[in-house]
Design a protein around this motif. Structure first.
Motif, PDB file in Angstrom:
ATOM      1  N   ASP A   1       0.830  -1.203   0.000  1.00  0.00           N
ATOM      2  CA  ASP A   1       0.000   0.000   0.000  1.00  0.00           C
ATOM      3  C   ASP A   1       0.869   1.259   0.000  1.00  0.00           C
ATOM      4  O   ASP A   1       0.530   2.259  -0.641  1.00  0.00           O
ATOM      5  CB  ASP A   1      -0.926   0.011   1.214  1.00  0.00           C
ATOM      6  CG  ASP A   1      -2.068  -0.981   1.084  1.00  0.00           C
ATOM      7  OD1 ASP A   1      -2.385  -1.367  -0.060  1.00  0.00           O
ATOM      8  OD2 ASP A   1      -2.645  -1.376   2.110  1.00  0.00           O
TER       9      ASP A   1
ATOM     10  N   ILE B   1       0.816   4.393  -2.730  1.00  0.00           N
ATOM     11  CA  ILE B   1       0.656   5.802  -2.352  1.00  0.00           C
ATOM     12  C   ILE B   1       1.838   6.627  -2.869  1.00  0.00           C
ATOM     13  O   ILE B   1       1.663   7.740  -3.381  1.00  0.00           O
ATOM     14  CB  ILE B   1       0.535   5.937  -0.824  1.00  0.00           C
ATOM     15  CG1 ILE B   1      -0.758   5.288  -0.338  1.00  0.00           C
ATOM     16  CG2 ILE B   1       0.577   7.406  -0.401  1.00  0.00           C
ATOM     17  CD1 ILE B   1      -0.871   5.195   1.172  1.00  0.00           C
ATOM     18  N   SER B   2       3.023   6.063  -2.757  1.00  0.00           N
ATOM     19  CA  SER B   2       4.209   6.761  -3.249  1.00  0.00           C
ATOM     20  C   SER B   2       4.118   7.036  -4.742  1.00  0.00           C
ATOM     21  O   SER B   2       4.499   8.115  -5.215  1.00  0.00           O
ATOM     22  CB  SER B   2       5.455   5.918  -2.947  1.00  0.00           C
ATOM     23  OG  SER B   2       6.609   6.524  -3.460  1.00  0.00           O
TER      24      SER B   2
ATOM     25  N   GLN C   1       1.385   7.402  -6.376  1.00  0.00           N
ATOM     26  CA  GLN C   1       0.302   8.376  -6.574  1.00  0.00           C
ATOM     27  C   GLN C   1       0.789   9.804  -6.358  1.00  0.00           C
ATOM     28  O   GLN C   1       0.340  10.727  -7.028  1.00  0.00           O
ATOM     29  CB  GLN C   1      -0.837   8.061  -5.597  1.00  0.00           C
ATOM     30  CG  GLN C   1      -2.010   9.026  -5.675  1.00  0.00           C
ATOM     31  CD  GLN C   1      -3.050   8.742  -4.603  1.00  0.00           C
ATOM     32  OE1 GLN C   1      -2.981   7.726  -3.908  1.00  0.00           O
ATOM     33  NE2 GLN C   1      -4.014   9.635  -4.458  1.00  0.00           N
TER      34      GLN C   1
ATOM     35  N   GLY D   1      -0.612  13.873   1.243  1.00  0.00           N
ATOM     36  CA  GLY D   1       0.082  12.595   1.373  1.00  0.00           C
ATOM     37  C   GLY D   1      -0.171  11.957   2.721  1.00  0.00           C
ATOM     38  O   GLY D   1      -0.376  10.737   2.822  1.00  0.00           O
TER      39      GLY D   1
ATOM     40  N   ALA E   1      -3.571  10.428   2.807  1.00  0.00           N
ATOM     41  CA  ALA E   1      -3.612   9.150   2.103  1.00  0.00           C
ATOM     42  C   ALA E   1      -3.081   8.030   2.993  1.00  0.00           C
ATOM     43  O   ALA E   1      -3.628   6.915   3.007  1.00  0.00           O
ATOM     44  CB  ALA E   1      -2.787   9.244   0.818  1.00  0.00           C
ATOM     45  N   LEU E   2      -2.045   8.317   3.780  1.00  0.00           N
ATOM     46  CA  LEU E   2      -1.521   7.325   4.719  1.00  0.00           C
ATOM     47  C   LEU E   2      -2.555   6.988   5.780  1.00  0.00           C
ATOM     48  O   LEU E   2      -2.761   5.817   6.138  1.00  0.00           O
ATOM     49  CB  LEU E   2      -0.252   7.837   5.374  1.00  0.00           C
ATOM     50  CG  LEU E   2       0.990   7.985   4.511  1.00  0.00           C
ATOM     51  CD1 LEU E   2       2.126   8.593   5.326  1.00  0.00           C
ATOM     52  CD2 LEU E   2       1.422   6.641   3.925  1.00  0.00           C
TER      53      LEU E   2
ATOM     54  N   ALA F   1      -5.266   4.801   4.274  1.00  0.00           N
ATOM     55  CA  ALA F   1      -4.812   3.432   3.984  1.00  0.00           C
ATOM     56  C   ALA F   1      -4.555   2.637   5.265  1.00  0.00           C
ATOM     57  O   ALA F   1      -4.738   1.411   5.295  1.00  0.00           O
ATOM     58  CB  ALA F   1      -3.562   3.480   3.127  1.00  0.00           C
TER      59      ALA F   1
END
Length: 242
Positions: free
Chosen positions: A189, A193-194, A196, A230, A233-234, A237
């Protein structure tokens, strides 16, 4: 525009032998981040004239700034000033302004201004002095090479005086999200994200707490809004984080 780049060059046999714990690089990297200068490399090298000359010569061409720590005191193995002068292709000698600073310091303390102490007034030609409010003996900037003492409190004082004179860029902002999960379980995951957020940097740093595996997830960037996105998003997730 990209931030200026830097390398930290720690000079001293005592570091490589394990006799002295190195902390100056840790201090300086934090200050560089705040000032918008990107530290790209940290090296530790011995008190060897040829090694110092070679390192300074090559690194000063690769990076916008070279910050050195160690080897500018009064003893025979304090050879950094001479090596930097040779690497930068300039002469070195006792300089009037550095001499005056040291002479006044020792006179005020009724202490003899010995030949050994005079060594600390030897400055490469054309260099700019770096103030030393702790023990007086100055450091110097020779071109893009900034030469400072190895003693931590003196080094820190020199850094505080030097950095405002250097042009920085955008400070790097970092945010942390801690999850009680092994690094391997968050890897897929985190990679997604990275990908993205291509203009941000993501890192994972595992730890063990009370027998449980956990991971600190860190997002870094120069744009506060993007860093917050960012982080969000973390958090989405890995909602079990804190």
């Amino acid at each position: 525009m990209p931030n200026p780049t830097a390398v930290i060059l720690i000079i001293g046999d005592e570091i490589l032998s394990g006799r002295t714990r190195e902390g100056n690089a840790h201090f300086l990297t934090g200050k560089l981040v705040e000032h918008g200068i990107d530290c790209r490399e940290i090296r530790v090298i011995p008190d060897d004239h040829a090694v110092i000359v070679d390192a300074v010569r090559k690194l000063s061409q690769r990076f916008d700034h070279v910050f050195t720590s160690g080897g500018i005191g009064p003893t025979h193995d304090d050879i950094t000033a001479d090596a930097v002068a040779e690497a930068m292709g300039v002469g070195i000698d006792v300089r009037e302004d550095a001499h005056a600073i040291l002479a006044a310091h020792y006179a005020a303390r009724d202490t003899e201004f010995t030949a050994a102490r005079l060594r600390m007034a030897r400055i490469p030609d054309g260099a700019t002095l770096i103030d030393n409010p702790v023990s007086t003996a100055p450091g110097f900037s020779c071109g893009n090479v900034h030469v400072m003492a190895g003693v931590p409190n003196i080094f820190q004082a020199m850094v505080s005086g030097l950095l405002p004179s250097l042009t920085g860029g955008a400070p790097v902002i970092s945010r942390n999200w801690q999850v009680m999960a092994a690094e391997s379980s968050v890897a897929d995951d985190l990679r997604a994200i990275s990908e993205q957020f291509g203009d941000l940097s993501f890192g994972s740093y595992p730890f063990v707490q009370e027998g449980r595996y956990g991971t600190n997830l860190v997002v870094r960037g120069q744009d506060p809004a993007k860093v917050e996105a960012g982080l969000a998003a973390l958090q989405t997730a890995f909602p079990e984080g804190k």
